[in-house]
Design an enzyme around this catalytic site. Structure first.
Site, short mmCIF file in Angstrom:
data_model
loop_
_atom_site.label_atom_id
_atom_site.label_comp_id
_atom_site.label_asym_id
_atom_site.label_seq_id
_atom_site.Cartn_x
_atom_site.Cartn_y
_atom_site.Cartn_z
N GLU A 48 0.84 -1.20 0.00
CA GLU A 48 0.00 0.00 0.00
C GLU A 48 0.87 1.25 0.00
O GLU A 48 0.56 2.24 -0.68
CB GLU A 48 -0.91 0.02 1.23
N TYR A 77 -15.09 27.01 -1.16
CA TYR A 77 -15.04 25.55 -1.23
C TYR A 77 -13.96 25.04 -2.16
O TYR A 77 -13.47 23.93 -2.00
CB TYR A 77 -16.40 24.93 -1.53
N GLU A 115 -8.16 6.47 9.92
CA GLU A 115 -8.60 7.29 11.05
C GLU A 115 -7.68 8.50 11.23
O GLU A 115 -8.15 9.61 11.51
CB GLU A 115 -8.62 6.45 12.34
N LYS A 166 -11.92 4.15 1.64
CA LYS A 166 -10.79 3.41 1.08
C LYS A 166 -11.35 2.24 0.27
O LYS A 166 -11.36 1.09 0.73
CB LYS A 166 -9.87 2.94 2.21
#
Length: 123
Positions: free
Chosen positions: A25, A57, A77, A102
């Protein structure tokens, strides 16, 4: 204090990054999808039609993407917490709700998505 009923929401910000606990990863990277909703009082901006009195934005989207791209970490997290901190750094933002998806997570059973959501407020 902002009315938590007034919100600006960005959905589906796509960022390629290298977060995860596995070496592959970190090496190969993968797509993360970020949703951000910020509580901000929009009354003044709306009544005066003034960009300077709201959260831009476009700038928020760029800041979120940059936060996700930098410094690989093990957990989504941690990424969500980082993005919430960035969002709370914008003037007038009283609360940020951040979901990090994910969709390519290394899970051994068929799945659509995995995500975490954090809600953080100004202290």
């Amino acid at each position: 204090m902002a009315s938590t009923r007034d919100r600006i929401t960005l959905t589906g910000i796509r960022v390629r990054a290298h977060h995860g606990v596995f070496d592959f990863e970190r090496e190969q990277g993968q797509e993360f999808v970020i949703d951000v909703s910020v509580a901000v009082d929009l009354a003044a901006a709306a009544s005066g039609d003034e960009l300077a009195r709201t959260v831009h934005y476009g700038e928020l989207a760029v800041a979120v993407a940059e936060a996700v791209e930098r410094d690989p970490v093990d957990l989504i997290e941690t990424v969500a917490e980082r993005v919430a901190g960035v969002a709370l750094g914008f003037a007038g933002v009283e609360e940020a709700e951040v979901t990090v998806h994910k969709p390519g997570a290394p899970i051994s059973v068929p799945f659509e998505d995995v995500s975490v959501t954090v809600v953080r407020s100004r202290a």
